[in-house]
Scaffold this active site. Structure first.
Site, PDB file in Angstrom:
ATOM      1  N   CYS A  59     -40.949   7.616  -4.813  1.00  0.00           N
ATOM      2  CA  CYS A  59     -41.919   8.455  -4.012  1.00  0.00           C
ATOM      3  C   CYS A  59     -41.346   8.668  -2.283  1.00  0.00           C
ATOM      4  O   CYS A  59     -42.009   9.471  -1.709  1.00  0.00           O
ATOM      5  CB  CYS A  59     -43.163   7.801  -3.939  1.00  0.00           C
ATOM      6  SG  CYS A  59     -44.030   7.457  -5.660  1.00  0.00           S
ATOM      7  N   SER A  74     -40.512   3.285  -4.941  1.00  0.00           N
ATOM      8  CA  SER A  74     -40.265   1.984  -5.791  1.00  0.00           C
ATOM      9  C   SER A  74     -38.786   2.158  -6.169  1.00  0.00           C
ATOM     10  O   SER A  74     -38.033   2.984  -5.988  1.00  0.00           O
ATOM     11  CB  SER A  74     -40.926   2.116  -7.234  1.00  0.00           C
ATOM     12  OG  SER A  74     -42.322   1.810  -6.978  1.00  0.00           O
ATOM     13  N   LYS A  95     -54.691  -2.808   1.360  1.00  0.00           N
ATOM     14  CA  LYS A  95     -53.733  -3.994   1.522  1.00  0.00           C
ATOM     15  C   LYS A  95     -52.641  -4.057   2.496  1.00  0.00           C
ATOM     16  O   LYS A  95     -52.425  -4.664   3.339  1.00  0.00           O
ATOM     17  CB  LYS A  95     -53.031  -4.473   0.191  1.00  0.00           C
ATOM     18  CG  LYS A  95     -54.014  -4.624  -0.959  1.00  0.00           C
ATOM     19  CD  LYS A  95     -53.110  -4.897  -2.362  1.00  0.00           C
ATOM     20  CE  LYS A  95     -53.534  -4.722  -3.487  1.00  0.00           C
ATOM     21  NZ  LYS A  95     -54.715  -5.851  -3.922  1.00  0.00           N
ATOM     22  N   HIS A 127     -48.047   5.995   2.316  1.00  0.00           N
ATOM     23  CA  HIS A 127     -48.028   6.174   0.763  1.00  0.00           C
ATOM     24  C   HIS A 127     -49.013   5.843   0.079  1.00  0.00           C
ATOM     25  O   HIS A 127     -49.231   4.551   0.252  1.00  0.00           O
ATOM     26  CB  HIS A 127     -46.367   5.902   0.278  1.00  0.00           C
ATOM     27  CG  HIS A 127     -46.427   5.923  -1.326  1.00  0.00           C
ATOM     28  ND1 HIS A 127     -46.603   7.133  -1.795  1.00  0.00           N
ATOM     29  CD2 HIS A 127     -46.128   5.167  -2.297  1.00  0.00           C
ATOM     30  CE1 HIS A 127     -46.606   7.106  -3.307  1.00  0.00           C
ATOM     31  NE2 HIS A 127     -46.328   5.684  -3.500  1.00  0.00           N
ATOM     32  N   ASN A 151     -52.270   9.896  -7.498  1.00  0.00           N
ATOM     33  CA  ASN A 151     -51.136   9.925  -7.063  1.00  0.00           C
ATOM     34  C   ASN A 151     -50.174  10.999  -7.269  1.00  0.00           C
ATOM     35  O   ASN A 151     -50.032  11.417  -8.277  1.00  0.00           O
ATOM     36  CB  ASN A 151     -50.248   8.495  -7.752  1.00  0.00           C
ATOM     37  CG  ASN A 151     -49.165   8.167  -6.804  1.00  0.00           C
ATOM     38  OD1 ASN A 151     -48.559   8.691  -5.737  1.00  0.00           O
ATOM     39  ND2 ASN A 151     -48.461   7.162  -7.413  1.00  0.00           N
ATOM     40  N   THR A 174     -54.168   6.046 -12.260  1.00  0.00           N
ATOM     41  CA  THR A 174     -53.632   6.316 -11.063  1.00  0.00           C
ATOM     42  C   THR A 174     -52.744   7.743 -11.130  1.00  0.00           C
ATOM     43  O   THR A 174     -51.997   7.926 -10.112  1.00  0.00           O
ATOM     44  CB  THR A 174     -52.630   5.350 -10.183  1.00  0.00           C
ATOM     45  OG1 THR A 174     -51.786   5.150 -10.991  1.00  0.00           O
ATOM     46  CG2 THR A 174     -53.268   3.935 -10.045  1.00  0.00           C
ATOM     47  N   ASP A 218     -65.802  -1.147 -15.781  1.00  0.00           N
ATOM     48  CA  ASP A 218     -66.799  -0.898 -14.846  1.00  0.00           C
ATOM     49  C   ASP A 218     -66.410   0.383 -13.801  1.00  0.00           C
ATOM     50  O   ASP A 218     -65.325   0.112 -13.521  1.00  0.00           O
ATOM     51  CB  ASP A 218     -66.912  -2.054 -13.948  1.00  0.00           C
ATOM     52  CG  ASP A 218     -67.940  -1.974 -12.772  1.00  0.00           C
ATOM     53  OD1 ASP A 218     -68.591  -0.677 -12.714  1.00  0.00           O
ATOM     54  OD2 ASP A 218     -68.270  -2.919 -12.349  1.00  0.00           O
ATOM     55  N   SER A 247     -44.955  -4.010  -8.067  1.00  0.00           N
ATOM     56  CA  SER A 247     -44.598  -2.668  -7.269  1.00  0.00           C
ATOM     57  C   SER A 247     -45.602  -3.043  -6.103  1.00  0.00           C
ATOM     58  O   SER A 247     -45.255  -2.374  -4.990  1.00  0.00           O
ATOM     59  CB  SER A 247     -44.956  -1.672  -8.112  1.00  0.00           C
ATOM     60  OG  SER A 247     -46.421  -1.481  -8.304  1.00  0.00           O
ATOM     61  N   GLU A 272     -39.734  13.008  -8.767  1.00  0.00           N
ATOM     62  CA  GLU A 272     -39.247  12.207  -9.717  1.00  0.00           C
ATOM     63  C   GLU A 272     -39.792  12.695 -11.190  1.00  0.00           C
ATOM     64  O   GLU A 272     -39.903  11.668 -12.061  1.00  0.00           O
ATOM     65  CB  GLU A 272     -39.825  10.696  -9.442  1.00  0.00           C
ATOM     66  CG  GLU A 272     -41.246  10.474  -9.015  1.00  0.00           C
ATOM     67  CD  GLU A 272     -41.451   9.216  -8.432  1.00  0.00           C
ATOM     68  OE1 GLU A 272     -41.286   8.252  -9.054  1.00  0.00           O
ATOM     69  OE2 GLU A 272     -42.064   9.076  -7.195  1.00  0.00           O
TER      70      GLU A 272
HETATM   71  N1  COA Z   1     -65.730  -3.727  -8.806  1.00  0.00           N
HETATM   72  C1  COA Z   1     -64.777  -3.561  -7.560  1.00  0.00           C
HETATM   73  N2  COA Z   1     -63.601  -3.832  -7.640  1.00  0.00           N
HETATM   74  C2  COA Z   1     -62.765  -4.104  -8.763  1.00  0.00           C
HETATM   75  C3  COA Z   1     -63.535  -4.002  -9.909  1.00  0.00           C
HETATM   76  C4  COA Z   1     -65.119  -3.623  -9.949  1.00  0.00           C
HETATM   77  N3  COA Z   1     -65.698  -3.859 -10.855  1.00  0.00           N
HETATM   78  N4  COA Z   1     -63.013  -4.452 -10.758  1.00  0.00           N
HETATM   79  C5  COA Z   1     -61.693  -4.401 -10.384  1.00  0.00           C
HETATM   80  N5  COA Z   1     -61.512  -4.304  -9.325  1.00  0.00           N
HETATM   81  C6  COA Z   1     -60.513  -4.423  -8.281  1.00  0.00           C
HETATM   82  C7  COA Z   1     -59.619  -5.540  -8.459  1.00  0.00           C
HETATM   83  O1  COA Z   1     -60.029  -6.644  -7.623  1.00  0.00           O
HETATM   84  C8  COA Z   1     -58.154  -5.060  -7.846  1.00  0.00           C
HETATM   85  O2  COA Z   1     -58.171  -4.843  -6.340  1.00  0.00           O
HETATM   86  P1  COA Z   1     -57.265  -6.176  -5.559  1.00  0.00           P
HETATM   87  O3  COA Z   1     -56.183  -5.885  -5.934  1.00  0.00           O
HETATM   88  O4  COA Z   1     -57.847  -5.841  -4.150  1.00  0.00           O
HETATM   89  O5  COA Z   1     -57.846  -7.463  -6.016  1.00  0.00           O
HETATM   90  C9  COA Z   1     -58.365  -3.469  -8.075  1.00  0.00           C
HETATM   91  O6  COA Z   1     -59.569  -3.102  -8.515  1.00  0.00           O
HETATM   92  C10 COA Z   1     -57.478  -3.116  -9.368  1.00  0.00           C
HETATM   93  O7  COA Z   1     -57.916  -3.990 -10.260  1.00  0.00           O
HETATM   94  P2  COA Z   1     -56.679  -4.642 -11.292  1.00  0.00           P
HETATM   95  O8  COA Z   1     -57.424  -5.372 -12.167  1.00  0.00           O
HETATM   96  O9  COA Z   1     -55.668  -5.192 -10.446  1.00  0.00           O
HETATM   97  O10 COA Z   1     -56.251  -3.104 -11.993  1.00  0.00           O
HETATM   98  P3  COA Z   1     -55.031  -3.367 -13.178  1.00  0.00           P
HETATM   99  O11 COA Z   1     -54.665  -4.473 -13.613  1.00  0.00           O
HETATM  100  O12 COA Z   1     -55.658  -2.008 -14.093  1.00  0.00           O
HETATM  101  O13 COA Z   1     -53.761  -2.568 -12.421  1.00  0.00           O
HETATM  102  C11 COA Z   1     -52.362  -1.341 -10.856  1.00  0.00           C
HETATM  103  C12 COA Z   1     -53.679  -1.933 -11.084  1.00  0.00           C
HETATM  104  C13 COA Z   1     -52.144  -1.092  -9.260  1.00  0.00           C
HETATM  105  C14 COA Z   1     -51.332  -2.662 -11.021  1.00  0.00           C
HETATM  106  C15 COA Z   1     -52.103  -0.250 -11.865  1.00  0.00           C
HETATM  107  O14 COA Z   1     -52.933   0.707 -11.577  1.00  0.00           O
HETATM  108  C16 COA Z   1     -50.568   0.176 -12.018  1.00  0.00           C
HETATM  109  O15 COA Z   1     -49.790  -0.426 -12.722  1.00  0.00           O
HETATM  110  N6  COA Z   1     -50.486   1.252 -11.141  1.00  0.00           N
HETATM  111  C17 COA Z   1     -49.062   1.943 -10.991  1.00  0.00           C
HETATM  112  C18 COA Z   1     -47.891   1.424 -10.278  1.00  0.00           C
HETATM  113  C19 COA Z   1     -48.453   1.325  -8.720  1.00  0.00           C
HETATM  114  O16 COA Z   1     -49.095   2.417  -8.476  1.00  0.00           O
HETATM  115  N7  COA Z   1     -47.931   0.738  -7.760  1.00  0.00           N
HETATM  116  C20 COA Z   1     -48.403   0.755  -6.400  1.00  0.00           C
HETATM  117  C21 COA Z   1     -47.083   0.518  -5.651  1.00  0.00           C
HETATM  118  S1  COA Z   1     -46.016   2.063  -5.565  1.00  0.00           S
END
Ligand code: COA
Length: 445
Positions: A120, A364, A253, A244, A328, A163, A31, A211, A83
């Protein structure tokens, strides 16, 4: 004590754009709102085939030096935070200096050059190094150039692929700065963590969900450590809180946790008590689970309250506008967040001089740092020079097949030669390999 801080800032984006809801989501069968609402991203910036961390860093630094009327002799230090380095010995800053020497008279032979690594947070650590060098009186009246540059690419089909981003932020650190003064007070939260790493590999090994948790835990520790030296923080103390921003949903969050922390035992907590109760305190619970359930309920309530929503709209939302369009930028990300905030204040005509920002940096592995910055008189003149919107608008829009090709072209393990999608103009470009495997660069008029 003379103020030391950021005198000028320049942002340089990769020349390509990938539309996340429009191009990426349909291919992933997701979606589009997962990207726009969940992660908070509209697009990622990508480097064209002639761009890399050196070209983006050199282009940002060139623009900065040019408009400030600086010569190489004015710079006593060049630190690059990244990095995405491609060499374990020769630092990216030497390549950047080599590029700049192609276009400026003089050289950087008496500038100290280095490269900083801690995921980062390295960009902020380089700012700290420059600050300390100037404070120690070792700068001989010269300024420091700090450049955060990354191609934040993930392996295809890694959850992090959504990202990605690529760009550089160059900052001039000096006495009596035009933009912001850095606070001597800092807080750290640091622990040996395995959430994101690149053990001699180009694309990261990531435990994405972990993370997110580590980011929040280290950030909380850093805030408490900062308060131990600077005193308690309150939401009204800060015009903006740039965090960040690996993706804006992460900041959503962090901001909620920060607000809960800052409002504990304040009039705001009392004011909200009728609507959502007081904050749960651990001593009132028999076990951890019950306490954490109560905390979750409180946070769910808190995020819907008017005081929180108004604070978020004013203090956090403006820090996210560029990140939503670029993804990012790893080491550059928190510096992009600061630039976004100042840019939005500039566009609204807000009088920010003397106001305070609270910066939340994170890397990280893992470490968070909190410090404050005071906006200086004259910051508007600096902001007026930013051409971020122009850069973002002129990016080339990638079709899905082009995205796949450009990702392969930047993959060190693939030998893919592709046509440039854009025509470089007044910028440094990658110009092939030298005899010892070094990368070569050229300035294109
Ligand atoms: N409408 C609105 N929100 C939606 C949605 C929709 N149709 N579908 C999913 N979402 C929301 C989820 O609820 C979630 O939000 P929440 O965490 O507040 O609940 C968000 O979108 C991401 O969805 P999720 O299913 O968790 O995504 P993912 O499993 O693909 O992974 C990360 C998300 C961040 C873990 C992934 O992008 C990643 O590994 N990123 C790299 C690491 C990173 O950046 N880490 C951050 C710290 S440095």
């Amino acid at each position: 004590m003379t103020a030391v801080g950021i005198d000028a800032i320049e942002v340089w984006t990769g020349n390509l754009r990938l539309d996340l809801p429009g191009t990426f989501a349909p291919q992933k069968g997701e979606d589009p709102e997962k990207y726009t609402k969940g992660l908070g991203l509209n697009a990622s910036s990508f480097p064209d085939s002639y761009e890399d961390i050196v070209t983006m860093a050199a282009n940002a630094a060139h623009r900065l030096m040019d408009r400030k009327g600086l010569e190489p002799d004015d710079i006593g230090r060049i630190d690059v935070a990244t990095e995405s380095a491609f060499d374990n010995s020769k630092p990216v800053s030497t390549y950047v200096a080599g590029c700049l020497e192609q276009v400026f008279d003089g050289d950087f032979h008496h500038a100290n050059k280095g490269e900083r690594k801690f995921a980062c947070i390295a960009g902020t650590q380089s700012l700290d190094d420059a600050y300390n060098w100037i404070r120690a009186g070792r700068n001989r009246g010269r300024a420091a150039l700090v450049i955060a540059t990354d191609t934040a690419l993930y392996a295809r089909d890694d959850p992090g692929e959504a990202t990605q981003g690529a760009g550089a932020v160059a900052m001039l650190i000096d006495e009596d700065p035009a933009l912001v003064e850095l606070s001597p007070e800092q807080g750290y939260g640091s622990a040996d963590e395995t959430d994101f790493l690149k053990p001699n590999q180009q694309f990261p090994s990531v435990d994405g969900k972990r993370s997110v948790q580590v980011y929040l835990a280290r950030m909380r520790e850093a805030l408490e450590d900062y308060e131990s030296v600077a005193g308690d923080t309150h939401p009204d103390d800060f015009a903006f809180i740039p965090f960040h921003t690996p993706f804006p949903g992460m900041v959503r969050k962090a901001a909620l946790l920060g607000y809960r922390h800052m409002t504990r035992d304040t009039a705001i907590e009392e004011e909200l008590a009728d609507e959502i109760g007081r904050q749960p305190r651990p001593e009132a619970f028999d076990d951890d689970e019950a306490y954490h359930d109560a905390l979750r309920d409180y946070m769910d309530g808190l995020k819907g309250t008017d005081p929180y929503r108004e604070w978020y709209a004013e203090t956090i939302e403006p820090t996210l506008s560029i990140a939503r369009e670029v993804g990012n930028w790893y080491t550059g990300s928190v510096h992009v967040a600061r630039a976004s905030a100042l840019k939005s204040a500039f566009e609204r005509g807000t009088d920010l001089a003397g106001e305070t920002l609270l910066l939340g940096s994170y890397g990280s592995g893992a470490q968070a740092e909190i410090h404050a910055e005071t906006v200086r008189e004259g910051w508007e003149e600096e902001l007026a020079q930013l051409n971020v919107d122009e850069q973002l608008d002129s990016r080339y829009e990638l079709a899905w097949e082009e995205y796949e090709e450009i990702h392969d072209a930047h993959n060190h393990e693939m030998d893919v030669d592709i046509e440039e999608l854009t025509t470089p103009e007044a910028e440094f470009v990658f110009d092939g390999w030298g005899r010892m495997g070094e990368r070569k660069y050229r300035y294109v008029e």
